[in-house]
Design an enzyme around this catalytic site. Structure first.
Site, PDB file in Angstrom:
ATOM      1  N   HIS A   1       0.833  -1.217   0.000  1.00  0.00           N
ATOM      2  CA  HIS A   1       0.000   0.000   0.000  1.00  0.00           C
ATOM      3  C   HIS A   1       0.863   1.261   0.000  1.00  0.00           C
ATOM      4  CE1 HIS A   1      -4.090  -1.634   0.484  1.00  0.00           C
ATOM      5  NE2 HIS A   1      -3.502  -2.613   1.133  1.00  0.00           N
TER       6      HIS A   1
ATOM      7  N   ASP B   1      -0.869  -4.754   5.813  1.00  0.00           N
ATOM      8  CA  ASP B   1      -1.867  -5.593   5.153  1.00  0.00           C
ATOM      9  C   ASP B   1      -1.600  -5.738   3.650  1.00  0.00           C
ATOM     10  OD1 ASP B   1      -2.393  -2.807   5.072  1.00  0.00           O
ATOM     11  OD2 ASP B   1      -4.378  -3.201   4.242  1.00  0.00           O
ATOM     12  N   GLU B   2      -2.110  -6.822   3.131  1.00  0.00           N
ATOM     13  CA  GLU B   2      -2.257  -7.030   1.685  1.00  0.00           C
ATOM     14  C   GLU B   2      -0.992  -6.785   0.867  1.00  0.00           C
ATOM     15  OE1 GLU B   2      -6.947  -6.138   0.989  1.00  0.00           O
ATOM     16  OE2 GLU B   2      -5.661  -4.382   1.020  1.00  0.00           O
ATOM     17  N   ASN B   3       0.132  -7.217   1.398  1.00  0.00           N
ATOM     18  CA  ASN B   3       1.341  -7.179   0.578  1.00  0.00           C
ATOM     19  C   ASN B   3       1.510  -8.561  -0.030  1.00  0.00           C
ATOM     20  OD1 ASN B   3       3.932  -6.756  -0.507  1.00  0.00           O
ATOM     21  ND2 ASN B   3       4.835  -7.613   1.357  1.00  0.00           N
TER      22      ASN B   3
ATOM     23  N   GLU C   1      -2.131  -9.380   9.314  1.00  0.00           N
ATOM     24  CA  GLU C   1      -0.989 -10.003   8.643  1.00  0.00           C
ATOM     25  C   GLU C   1       0.309  -9.951   9.439  1.00  0.00           C
ATOM     26  OE1 GLU C   1      -3.281  -8.154   7.164  1.00  0.00           O
ATOM     27  OE2 GLU C   1      -3.461  -8.573   5.015  1.00  0.00           O
TER      28      GLU C   1
END
Ligand code: ACM
Length: 714
Positions: A266, A329-331, A381
């Protein structure tokens, strides 16, 4: 708080309500009776209404005993201004010295924490008799919470304004009750942040989680690395002076400010000015689309940690809160997979996969945050077996993940189920408990569940619409996080929510009023009544379906019909209740039928009336099929009602064609959907089944209709 204490509190609460409900004196004597329904939100842990009332007249005065400081004085002034605004009475200003003579006496024992803290004691007691109200609290923040309750207690009748006699003992169930605002995707100016802080305070929320960086924007000034905000924000960022202003504004209201710098993923906007931090060479541009993107910081290079040490150090000095959120998050690690230098580093260090590499990154970050005196916080995460125990987990994946973290001794807060960007009704959020009765956690483990946060992700909100996505639904979440678990009556929540929603407007919130303005713009100044009827029974599509229906970017105007529509249609809820009562309550059939008929006629008429307006307003063309659907829904409902009234069953062909029509109308159009379909379906099916139903008692009737509706959904 112990379980036993919850139970006794709830008993007290329900006894108070029951005692009040049993009162059935004539209305003329109501002055002497305890109130039967209050509109407090969040419901205090203990409320006992008594006989009597404290009149609020223009001679209202306020005195402060005990500890007094500027924060308390400012809080009292704000309360008085709002009380004046509501009553249109002008009071004397300033704190009276003579407490005996005052209408309201506030008494704080001390200041509490200088920097708002998760440890703050927010409890208070409020006693109101027909002579005086007394608000006592151990801290100034406790007084601020009590002042909000005092304002919510205000009632009126022909004799004037008054506060009912009451005894309240109150404290929050959870210590962490937050609202995240993502100003990365769409920037929100200072006044939006401030009015939302006011609304948070009104609902006793105490953490503003400021999501300051995203792929789509880097929104905080860095004096050390100015290319971050200069190149990563389109000029839309907060200066450090503005950040201090927000922190102070929040502090005045007993609200912590937790900043988030989301890394290593992000992070596109960081790399626009500093591509050398990335895991691929660049160049990078500010991301304009919604979604998950590849750019990620390079966790293998010392320069990256040197940069983060300086940058996070700068931010640690700016933001006084004990916690700093590093996202995490969301890597997906796609850039890492393709970078040979990163792959070689992993091999050399024995780092087996990207998760382990991110853990390595987090461990390094943790050292940096420790050095700057901060506790680390991140999304699910970051939770790894060897994570130090003083890290806080914010769970967006679910209560199970949160319980698991608590079981292992980590503090955590819940955000899964509080994603207000997903357009779910308030009832869904309200039922979502960070610590449900069946969590299976021991008391010691449960103590790690600090609370929760509503998350206002910013893909599809503008300064014009954001309030309507946050409020009033977040008030239901605020209640879940403050009030005892057993306060969970959804209907009563909605009753109070409607009142609170209007009160929020006095703080400058635009969630109610902006809809009319947006509709007027779409209608180019023409009469919006019919458009208002249409939009009142539409909701934006839920979850992440909006983008599929309406591919837009962060630069697109958010001024369409879907932006004017609100997520939890009150008109649909009211209609569903009417249909429910109609089908349940045969003796009162006719009064319900009358209201339902009016509503359905309105829908049918609005659909037709809209045709000309839609024709002349290109921005409304997408609404044409919706207007047509609404006419047909209204007409079919009226036919069903007529069959029900006459006691004549329609043909199978009629039923099938109307159900087919509803099926078509149920398909989202212009990223909007009708939440009224199932209620109209109930009318159609009830009409068809009438000959059978007439022979059954009403309670059976209702059950049968429900069964048939469920059956017809397949
Ligand atoms: C998140 O929703 N990715 C925190």
């Amino acid at each position: 708080m112990s379980v036993r204490k919850y139970i006794s509190i709830i008993l007290l609460w329900s006894c108070a309500l029951n005692a009040a409900a049993q009162t059935s004196e004539p209305a003329t004597q109501s002055k002497a009776q305890p109130v039967s329904q209050h509109h407090l939100m969040p419901v205090p842990s203990s409320v006992r209404f008594n006989q009597g009332r404290l009149s609020i007249t223009k001679s209202f005065t306020l005195a402060a005993k005990g500890y007094v400081d500027d924060r308390l004085r400012a809080g009292v002034d704000r309360m008085i201004k709002r009380l004046e605004g509501r009553t249109v009475l002008e009071f004397e200003r300033g704190l009276l010295v003579d407490a005996n003579a005052a209408t309201l006496v506030v008494e704080a024992q001390g200041a509490g924490y200088d920097v708002p803290s998760v440890e703050e004691n927010e409890s208070y007691s409020l006693e109101v008799s027909d002579k005086q109200a007394t608000l006592r609290a151990p801290t100034v923040v406790g007084v601020l919470r009590g002042l909000e309750t005092f304002l919510q207690l205000l009632e009126s009748d022909r004799e004037g304004y008054f506060i009912p006699a009451v005894q309240i003992q109150d404290q929050p169930r959870f210590r962490w009750r937050g609202l995240l605002i993502d100003i990365g995707r769409h920037f929100e100016p200072m006044e939006v942040i401030k009015r939302n802080l006011d609304a948070m305070a009104a609902l006793k929320l105490n953490v503003f989680h400021w999501h300051l960086t995203e792929d789509q924007g880097f929104r905080i000034e860095s004096k050390k690395f100015p290319k971050l905000h200069e190149m990563g924000s389109d000029g839309l960022y907060y200066t450090q002076a503005e950040a201090r202003e927000v922190i102070n504004y929040a502090r005045e209201r007993g609200i912590r400010v937790v900043p988030e710098f989301d890394i290593p993923g992000h992070a596109t906007s960081w790399l626009v000015g500093y591509p050398e931090l990335g895991s691929a060479p660049g160049p990078y541009q500010i991301e304009r689309r919604p979604g998950i993107f590849e750019p990620a910081l390079d966790p293998t290079r010392e320069e990256v940690y040197k940069f983060l040490d300086q940058f996070l150090g700068e931010m640690a000095a700016l933001f006084p809160d004990a916690y700093m959120h590093i996202g995490g998050d969301e890597n997906e690690g796609k850039q890492w997979d393709r970078n040979p230098q990163i792959q070689a580093f992993m091999k050399k260090k024995g780092i087996k996969d990207n998760r382990a590499l991110q853990t390595y990154f987090n461990q390094r970050l943790l050292q940096i945050l420790k050095k700057h005196g901060k506790r680390m916080m991140g999304w699910d995460e970051i939770f790894q077996p060897d994570l130090p125990k003083d890290t806080v987990i914010q769970s967006w994946r679910g209560p199970k993940a949160l319980a698991e973290a608590a079981r292992r001794g980590y503090d955590g807060i819940l955000s899964n189920g509080y994603y207000i960007d997903l357009m779910q009704p308030a009832s869904a959020h309200y039922k979502n408990d960070p610590l449900p009765a069946d969590s299976g956690l021991s008391l010691a483990e449960a103590a790690h569940v600090l609370g929760g946060e509503a998350t206002m992700w910013g893909e599809w909100v503008s300064p014009e619409t954001i309030d309507s996505r946050i409020w009033p639904r977040t008030a239901a979440i605020a209640e879940r996080l403050w009030s005892p678990r057993e306060v969970n009556d959804v209907e009563d929540m909605y009753r109070r929510l409607n009142i609170i929603s209007v009160q929020l407007e006095e703080l400058g919130l635009t969630h109610e009023k902006n809809q009319q303005m947006m509709l007027r713009r779409l209608a180019q100044g023409k009469q919006v009544r019919a458009l208002q009827t249409l939009v009142s029974v539409l909701e934006p599509v839920k979850e992440y379906r909006r983008y599929q229906q309406r591919p837009q970017t962060m630069l697109s105007p958010l001024t369409g019909l879907v932006d004017a529509a609100r997520p939890d249609s009150e008109a649909a809820r009211r209609f569903a209740a009417l249909v429910n009562e109609l089908l349940l309550d045969a003796p009162r059939f006719e009064s319900r039928a009358f209201e339902i008929e009016n509503t359905l006629s309105d829908w049918r008429g609005a659909g037709t009336e809209l045709e000309a307006m839609i024709d002349a307003s290109p921005a409304l063309h997408e609404a044409a099929p919706l207007a047509n659907d609404l006419s047909q829904i209204g007409a079919a409902g009226l036919e069903a009602l007529s069959f029900l009234r006459r006691g004549v069953a329609p043909s199978t062909q009629w039923r099938d064609s109307r159900l087919l029509m509803l099926e078509q109308a149920a398909k989202p159009k212009a990223a909007l959907e009708f939440p009224i379909i199932s209620s109209v379906k109930e009318l159609i099916i009830a009409a068809y089944e009438l000959p059978q139903l007439k022979t059954m008692p009403p309670s059976e009737w209702r059950k049968r209709v429900k069964q048939l509706v469920v059956g017809a959904k397949q």
